[in-house]
Design a protein around this motif. Structure first.
Motif, short mmCIF file in Angstrom:
data_model
loop_
_atom_site.label_atom_id
_atom_site.label_comp_id
_atom_site.label_asym_id
_atom_site.label_seq_id
_atom_site.Cartn_x
_atom_site.Cartn_y
_atom_site.Cartn_z
N LEU A 65 1.72 7.13 8.04
CA LEU A 65 3.00 7.40 7.40
C LEU A 65 2.95 6.85 5.98
N ASN A 66 3.44 7.63 5.03
CA ASN A 66 3.50 7.08 3.68
C ASN A 66 4.88 7.29 3.06
N VAL A 67 5.23 6.31 2.24
CA VAL A 67 6.50 6.32 1.52
C VAL A 67 6.47 7.43 0.48
N LYS A 95 -5.50 17.11 -5.06
CA LYS A 95 -5.49 16.30 -6.28
C LYS A 95 -4.65 15.04 -6.07
N ALA A 96 -4.90 14.04 -6.89
CA ALA A 96 -4.14 12.79 -6.83
C ALA A 96 -2.66 13.07 -7.09
N HIS A 97 -1.79 12.51 -6.24
CA HIS A 97 -0.36 12.76 -6.36
C HIS A 97 0.41 11.73 -5.55
N ARG A 98 1.69 11.66 -5.79
CA ARG A 98 2.62 10.92 -4.93
C ARG A 98 3.50 11.95 -4.25
N ASP A 99 3.82 11.73 -2.99
CA ASP A 99 4.66 12.70 -2.27
C ASP A 99 6.11 12.56 -2.74
N PRO A 100 6.78 13.68 -3.01
CA PRO A 100 8.15 13.60 -3.51
C PRO A 100 9.20 13.43 -2.42
N HIS A 101 8.80 13.47 -1.13
CA HIS A 101 9.75 13.46 -0.03
C HIS A 101 10.22 12.04 0.33
N PHE A 102 10.95 11.92 1.43
CA PHE A 102 11.38 10.62 1.94
C PHE A 102 10.21 9.94 2.66
N LEU A 103 9.63 10.63 3.64
CA LEU A 103 8.46 10.14 4.36
C LEU A 103 7.51 11.29 4.62
N THR A 104 6.22 11.00 4.65
CA THR A 104 5.23 11.95 5.14
C THR A 104 4.60 11.35 6.38
N LEU A 105 4.50 12.15 7.44
CA LEU A 105 3.91 11.70 8.70
C LEU A 105 2.67 12.56 8.95
N LEU A 106 1.51 11.95 8.82
CA LEU A 106 0.24 12.67 8.81
C LEU A 106 -0.56 12.40 10.07
N TRP A 138 0.80 -1.21 0.00
CA TRP A 138 0.00 0.00 0.00
C TRP A 138 0.84 1.27 0.00
N GLY A 139 2.07 1.20 0.51
CA GLY A 139 2.88 2.41 0.62
C GLY A 139 2.51 3.27 1.80
N PHE A 140 1.58 2.81 2.63
CA PHE A 140 1.09 3.54 3.79
C PHE A 140 1.16 2.65 5.02
N ILE A 141 1.49 3.27 6.17
CA ILE A 141 1.51 2.56 7.45
C ILE A 141 0.73 3.41 8.45
N GLN A 142 0.02 2.77 9.36
CA GLN A 142 -0.59 3.47 10.49
C GLN A 142 0.11 2.99 11.76
N VAL A 143 0.56 3.94 12.58
CA VAL A 143 1.29 3.57 13.79
C VAL A 143 0.61 4.17 15.03
N ILE A 144 0.61 3.38 16.10
CA ILE A 144 0.12 3.84 17.40
C ILE A 144 1.26 3.71 18.41
N GLY A 153 13.05 0.84 -5.22
CA GLY A 153 11.71 0.44 -5.64
C GLY A 153 11.06 -0.62 -4.80
N ILE A 154 11.73 -1.07 -3.74
CA ILE A 154 11.13 -2.09 -2.86
C ILE A 154 9.97 -1.49 -2.09
N TYR A 155 10.18 -0.31 -1.50
CA TYR A 155 9.10 0.45 -0.87
C TYR A 155 8.48 1.35 -1.93
N ARG A 156 7.16 1.54 -1.84
CA ARG A 156 6.43 2.17 -2.94
C ARG A 156 5.78 3.48 -2.55
N SER A 157 6.03 4.48 -3.35
CA SER A 157 5.35 5.77 -3.23
C SER A 157 4.06 5.67 -4.04
N VAL A 158 2.92 5.78 -3.35
CA VAL A 158 1.63 5.42 -3.95
C VAL A 158 0.75 6.66 -4.13
N LEU A 159 -0.02 6.63 -5.19
CA LEU A 159 -0.95 7.70 -5.50
C LEU A 159 -2.01 7.82 -4.42
N HIS A 160 -2.29 9.06 -3.98
CA HIS A 160 -3.34 9.29 -2.99
C HIS A 160 -3.93 10.68 -3.21
#
Length: 395
Positions: free
Chosen positions: A297-299, A256-267, A107-113, A309-316
């Motif tokens: 968190l998303n890649v 709009k639909a996009h992939r984040d250009p950064h290393f990680l996004t923490l939302l 998915w390219g996304f993780i949820q952490v608690i 390319g092992i970890y995937r930056s995914v459209l959202h």
């Protein structure tokens, strides 16, 4: 044209009629003034009437389902307990690590608690962000993000944008937060800046911890990517987003639909849904069920390149609604160093996919190349003969 006004007492003596204003905004290609391409302002002007033309998305980009559709297409991301990664319980740690790796590979996304960011600080920061967006437009104009600038207040304006995003945003980092806060509250800026600076620092620390965990998940030493994140190379900024009520949400997008250009996004987001992730194998958008005690968190593209390319930056994207506002705080965690995939990750089956690049180079063209489902990373830096013909299905 300047529109200095608050959200109360709107009338013909303080601004032109809505129809006149909207006519002046008809050609989005000529708009550069973010003070008037602003969803919050227009939602006040229109008070639930027709969606302005500049926010009407092309037919193919419009959301096909609302944020609150309770179907099999609602995605309840598994909540990974980060405290398990510090546990002496080997099986629990292994399971948490495997969950994170699998999520990033699919998915390219993780949820952490149990993420370590102070919950009271999150609430305090959210309250300050709400206070910011509730300011009169005449005050918010003092901190406008001018065309071409990265920081300040305004709309999320990208090049080649066919329609405006239905959102307000305010973007700062630890070093300029006081400067921008002082433009909004000249005598009381520290109430806002101190909360936001502490928040960015704690989320940046979370980024460091998650990065090392994901590096270990690649089979590398956890500190391998530390070389890219020396103090002078670490970059962390916070974009606060407010999504007002939208008169016609089926025709608009909050982002709009996009992939984040950064290393990680923490939302961090509130309890109002809106985030959607695209599933490549099903060619379908999935609603992400919000959970206020977690971080999503998303890649980003930089991590996808660094992992070969092992970890995937995914459209959202973000969808909006007509009855409940939404607030989110996205911390972009990044490096200014030139990034290249480690030789340990290169194999005959998975040769080097991307040529080395730096953020300074990438940011010049990020958000300008990708069209719909095309990856800007692949377009700009992909070694075409080494890219897979078709990415693995998301599972």
């Amino acid at each position: 044209m300047s529109l200095s006004m608050g959200t109360q007492g709107l009338g013909p003596t303080t601004l032109p009629p809505a129809t006149e204003l909207l006519a002046s905004l008809a050609n989005i290609a000529q708009r550069t003034d973010s003070s008037i391409t602003n969803a919050g302002l227009l939602s006040v002007l229109l008070q639930g009437s027709q969606l302005p033309e500049i926010y009407v998305q092309p037919e193919q980009d419009r959301p096909t389902k609302s944020h609150d559709v309770q179907t099999e297409l609602e995605l309840d991301l598994p909540a990974v307990d980060l405290s398990a990664l510090n546990s002496a319980d080997g099986p629990a740690r292994d399971e948490a690590l495997a969950q994170m790796v699998h999520a990033c590979e699919t998915w390219g996304f993780i949820q952490v608690i149990n993420h370590g960011v102070d919950l009271e600080l999150i609430e305090k920061c959210e309250a300050e962000v709400h206070r910011l967006f509730q300011l009169p437009v005449s005050i918010k104009e003092n901190a406008l993000r001018v065309p071409g600038a990265q920081y300040g207040y305004g709309a999320n304006f990208w090049l080649n944008l066919p329609a405006m995003n239905w959102a307000e945003s305010f973007h700062v980092n630890k070093h300029n937060c006081k400067e921008y806060a002082a433009k909004l509250w000249p005598s009381d800026y520290e109430r806002f800046s101190s909360s936001v600076e502490k928040y960015i620092s704690q989320v940046e620390d979370l980024g460091h911890r998650v990065r090392r965990i994901l590096t270990e998940g690649l089979g590398l030493a956890p500190d391998y990517f530390d070389q890219y994140f020396e103090e002078h190379e670490t970059m962390a900024s916070l974009r606060m987003n407010f999504y007002p009520l939208c008169p016609e949400p089926s025709k608009a997008l909050g982002l709009k639909a996009h992939r984040d250009p950064h290393f990680l996004t923490l939302l961090h987001q509130d309890a109002t849904g809106g985030l959607q992730i695209w599933n490549e194998s099903r060619d379908e958008w999935f609603n992400v069920k919000p959970r206020v005690d977690s971080f999503i968190l998303n890649v980003g593209d930089v991590l996808q390149a660094a992992s070969n390319g092992i970890y995937r930056s995914v459209l959202h994207r973000v969808v909006v609604n007509s009855y409940k506002t939404r607030l989110s705080m996205a911390c972009f965690y990044n490096t200014s160093a030139t990034v290249v995939a480690p030789p340990q990750l290169l194999t005959p089956e998975n040769p080097q996919r991307y040529r080395p690049f730096s953020w300074k180079e990438y940011i010049r063209t990020a958000y300008t190349v990708t069209t719909g489902k095309v990856s800007q990373l692949d377009e700009l830096y992909g070694i075409q003969e080494n890219l897979p013909k078709q990415q693995d299905d998301q599972r």
